[in-house]
Scaffold this motif. Structure first.
Motif, PDB file in Angstrom:
ATOM      1  N   THR A 119      38.158 -67.687 -53.518  1.00 50.69           N
ATOM      2  CA  THR A 119      39.378 -67.767 -54.341  1.00 50.69           C
ATOM      3  C   THR A 119      39.283 -66.839 -55.555  1.00 50.69           C
ATOM      4  OG1 THR A 119      38.379 -69.736 -55.339  1.00 50.69           O
ATOM      5  CG2 THR A 119      40.050 -70.094 -53.669  1.00 50.69           C
ATOM      6  N   ASP A 120      38.068 -66.549 -56.018  1.00 48.76           N
ATOM      7  CA  ASP A 120      37.916 -65.615 -57.139  1.00 48.76           C
ATOM      8  C   ASP A 120      38.366 -64.209 -56.737  1.00 48.76           C
ATOM      9  OD1 ASP A 120      35.819 -65.535 -55.318  1.00 48.76           O
ATOM     10  OD2 ASP A 120      34.343 -64.871 -56.789  1.00 48.76           O
ATOM     11  N   ALA A 124      41.433 -61.989 -58.288  1.00 50.65           N
ATOM     12  CA  ALA A 124      41.204 -60.621 -58.766  1.00 50.65           C
ATOM     13  C   ALA A 124      42.148 -59.637 -58.080  1.00 50.65           C
ATOM     14  CB  ALA A 124      39.749 -60.230 -58.510  1.00 50.65           C
ATOM     15  N   ILE A 146      34.026 -71.266 -54.017  1.00 54.94           N
ATOM     16  CA  ILE A 146      33.417 -69.927 -54.098  1.00 54.94           C
ATOM     17  C   ILE A 146      31.986 -70.116 -53.614  1.00 54.94           C
ATOM     18  CG2 ILE A 146      32.890 -67.949 -55.571  1.00 54.94           C
ATOM     19  CD1 ILE A 146      34.965 -68.998 -57.556  1.00 54.94           C
ATOM     20  N   LYS A 149      28.720 -68.700 -55.215  1.00 57.02           N
ATOM     21  CA  LYS A 149      28.304 -69.238 -56.509  1.00 57.02           C
ATOM     22  C   LYS A 149      28.116 -70.757 -56.479  1.00 57.02           C
ATOM     23  CE  LYS A 149      30.850 -65.572 -58.884  1.00 57.02           C
ATOM     24  NZ  LYS A 149      32.018 -65.240 -59.746  1.00 57.02           N
ATOM     25  N   ASN A 151      30.471 -72.907 -56.234  1.00 54.75           N
ATOM     26  CA  ASN A 151      31.609 -73.596 -56.867  1.00 54.75           C
ATOM     27  C   ASN A 151      32.427 -74.356 -55.830  1.00 54.75           C
ATOM     28  OD1 ASN A 151      30.709 -72.239 -59.067  1.00 54.75           O
ATOM     29  ND2 ASN A 151      32.509 -70.948 -59.347  1.00 54.75           N
TER      30      ASN A 151
END
Length: 673
Positions: A119-120, A124, A146, A149, A151
């Motif tokens: 989703t990051d 972006a 994510i 990471k 997340n």
């Protein structure tokens, strides 16, 4: 009381399934940025909210209409083994393509959760996705994650725990046009009366029959109802119905996307801009070759100081052990056999680690998928498609997983050819031989020589594929369709883990197979040949032609003498079939590195071998029979001893012929004398 459940992680290739699997299970499975990294299911454990979860990471698949072997593995696990819940990982930057699999999983009627991953990257890119709205539309839990990471992982596990006890869930939200529905109902009524199909979701099975899924039709043929089923199938145009079904699914997906997300179609992403250069028709291949050349130059240049340190350490250790141990034969075994032999292999650990680190950077960034795209045109000229290039590149690390990665190739002839030519890719185990000989004979040009060997392996593979495609494995070319993932900045942690995982395998082999191998070589080098009258492990017998290994080597020497090799090299190559690292270990024992207190490289450069013979030995090592592990996986993946033996004989014949040309032509031209 702890509840036990099975959670299957599925999704398209390159969507981050293994990242999420690692984050859930705290594993360190290799995370690649191209298809084929996960070719077999991986299993891990996790306890969450008193629920013991067995997490199964499945190979990537675009559809439940499976074509390649890894897609069949993924589908069969969901259909046959019926996990308690399925987590579909979706790439948030490519929703439309990923949701096609979602529609089929929903038709299957399994309990499922969507992990909306990356989703990051979507943010972006300028995309806006309403996960709550998507959940409401699909009636399936949607959790933003994510994976790289970690997340969103706890939220995902909470969703699994919350969903597992539900008794009602969405089975299907799709209704097709009347012709399709009527045929599906008719087939469903037949399937419902046959106990053979009791194991399968009937609606899904009917739709797969209408889509002409060959694997499903094959299963249906084994039932007593197939005659009735075939009567229906023979009246329809499967290709037309398949297109209509796919069209209906995509229309539904597009209707949903209009309500749940805002895709930025005008933004030119960084990946797009980079791709305009690295996948350029003119610049693509030179850039790829430059990157590979730089990797080998850096490998050799930066590893040399570390190699010298390891060399000095093992030289000191072997000398110390020989002086401390009072029993002569035991001192010889430990000093000249175990320490000198294993040390001759471990000296190349810095090269192995550096090369894998740089290949990992290229893999994790997403560049390797572009390399496959760039090479597709060249591959198509030899009758293969770009997917075959991926296992070949993976072969630079190790041929065994590379051959397993051919499961992503749908066409059986393409897959077989790729399996047969993959051993020509220089695996990490061959690198010590190259580094030893190139360092001994070619000085500052060693990096160029090693790069040339890798390039020669690719050339041999290409020519061999063309030859097989035009003779024993003729067939139509298959189209190449491959999704290019977005570029990512490789993390130091990820690349270091990848490097260490490969290096650990090398160290493990040094402590097991290679140690056993060099001890075996030492024993054969120490046992007097019958009739020699020598004494076990005496200086007169050890490593001489009066030892058992000497007799074996002398018997083999006529076969390799035209290549400029002596009996020691014949023995080293023979043991190299067990594992290629043993070639160097065997040479370390047979050339008496510990006794002469000099490195093997220095002994060879001092006249034990000519530079031309050294070049021929590198070429022979590149092409001849692969190691035992590789032979085993060729047999398993081809299912045939005939093709396995073909690869061994073909490769060894090529190796002998190539080394013969190098040595004989070079000698007559006065090269590298």
């Amino acid at each position: 009381m702890t509840e036990k459940i099975t959670v299957a992680i599925t999704g398209n290739p390159n969507v981050g399934k293994t990242s999420i699997f690692n984050a859930i299970t705290d594993s360190k499975q290799h995370v690649g940025n191209w298809p084929g990294v996960t070719v077999e299911r991986k299993i891990g454990k996790r306890v969450h909210n008193d629920i013991e979860m067995e997490i199964v990471d499945l190979p990537g698949t675009y559809s439940l209409t499976a074509y390649s072997l890894d897609e069949i593995i993924a589908r069969d696990f969901i259909i046959e083994e019926k996990p308690d819940i399925v987590v579909q990982v979706i790439d948030a930057t490519n929703l439309e393509r990923n949701l096609y699999l979602t529609t089929q999983l929903m038709e299957l009627g399994v309990k499922m959760i969507i992990a909306l991953n990356m989703t990051d990257l979507a943010l972006a890119k300028g995309d806006s996705i309403d996960a709550e709205n998507m959940q409401e539309f699909l009636e399936i839990p949607v959790v933003s994650t994510i994976g790289s990471k970690g997340n969103g992982i706890e939220g995902l596990l909470d969703a699994v725990a919350g969903e597992i006890d539900k008794t009602q869930f969405t089975e299907s939200v799709f209704t097709y046009e009347e012709e399709i529905e009527n045929n599906a109902d008719e087939l469903g009524s037949i399937l419902g009366t046959d106990p053979y199909f009791a194991h399968y979701p009937l609606r899904w099975f009917s739709m797969k029959l209408l889509e002409g899924d060959e694997n499903i039709i094959k299963k249906a043929r084994e039932s007593d109802s197939y005659t009735r089923i075939n009567e229906i199938l023979s009246k329809i145009d499967a290709d037309s119905l398949e297109a209509k079904i796919a069209d209906q699914r995509y229309k539904t997906i597009q209707a949903m996307l209009r309500q749940v997300c805002d895709i930025n179609t005008e933004h030119l992403s960084g990946s797009d801009m980079v791709d305009r250069v690295v996948t350029n028709r003119v610049l693509g291949i030179p850039i790829f070759l430059s990157l590979m050349w730089a990797a080998f130059e850096i490998t050799f240049t930066f590893a040399t100081p570390f190699m010298n340190i390891i060399d000095i350490f093992f030289g000191w250790l072997a000398e110390t052990a020989t002086n401390v141990i009072n029993i002569p034969w035991l001192a010889s075994l430990v000093g000249e056999g175990m320490i000198a032999g294993v040390g001759s292999v471990l000296i190349f650990l810095p090269n192995i680690l550096l090369l894998f680190f740089m290949l990992s950077l290229m893999e994790d960034s997403g560049y390797m998928s572009r390399a496959a795209f760039i090479m597709d045109k060249l591959m198509s000229k030899i009758g293969l498609h770009g997917k075959s290039f991926i296992p070949l590149i993976m072969g630079f690390g190790c041929n065994v997983p590379a051959i397993m990665a051919t499961r992503t190739i749908e066409d059986t002839r393409d897959r077989l050819i790729t399996i047969l030519i993959t051993p020509f890719m220089s695996c990490g185990a061959r690198l010590p031989v190259y580094v030893l000989l190139a360092g001994a004979f070619f000085g500052r040009d060693a990096g160029v020589v090693i790069f040339s060997l890798y390039a020669f392996g690719i050339l041999v593979a290409i020519v061999s594929a063309k030859l097989m495609r035009s003779t024993i494995l003729r067939g139509e070319d298959a189209p190449f369709i491959m999704e290019l993932p977005s570029y990512k900045i490789p993390t130091l942690k990820g690349s270091t883990i990848h490097m260490w995982e490969r290096g650990k395998i090398y160290l493990k082999k040094a402590g097991t197979i290679i140690l056993i191998g060099v001890v075996g070589v030492w024993l054969l080098a120490s046992i007097p040949a019958p009739g020699s009258g020598g004494i076990f492990a005496s200086e007169e017998i050890y490593g001489s032609t009066n030892s058992v290994i000497g007799v074996i080597g002398v018997m083999l020497e006529p076969l390799v003498a035209p290549l400029g090799f002596d009996w020691r090299i014949a023995v080293a190559l023979l043991f190299g079939v067990v594992a290629k690292e043993i070639v160097v270990g065997s040479m370390g024992v047979l050339y008496g590195v510990g006794e002469n207190e000099a490195s093997l490289s220095a002994v060879l450069a001092a006249g034990a071998m000519t530079p031309l013979a050294g070049l021929g030995l590198m070429v022979f090592t590149l092409l001849y029979a692969p190691c035992f592990a590789c032979i085993g996986v060729i047999k398993r993946e081809t299912g045939s001893w005939k093709w396995t033996m073909f690869q061994l004989l073909y490769g060894t014949g090529l190796a002998w012929g190539s080394a013969f040309v190098v040595y004989q032509v070079g000698s007559r031209m006065g090269l590298l004398a």
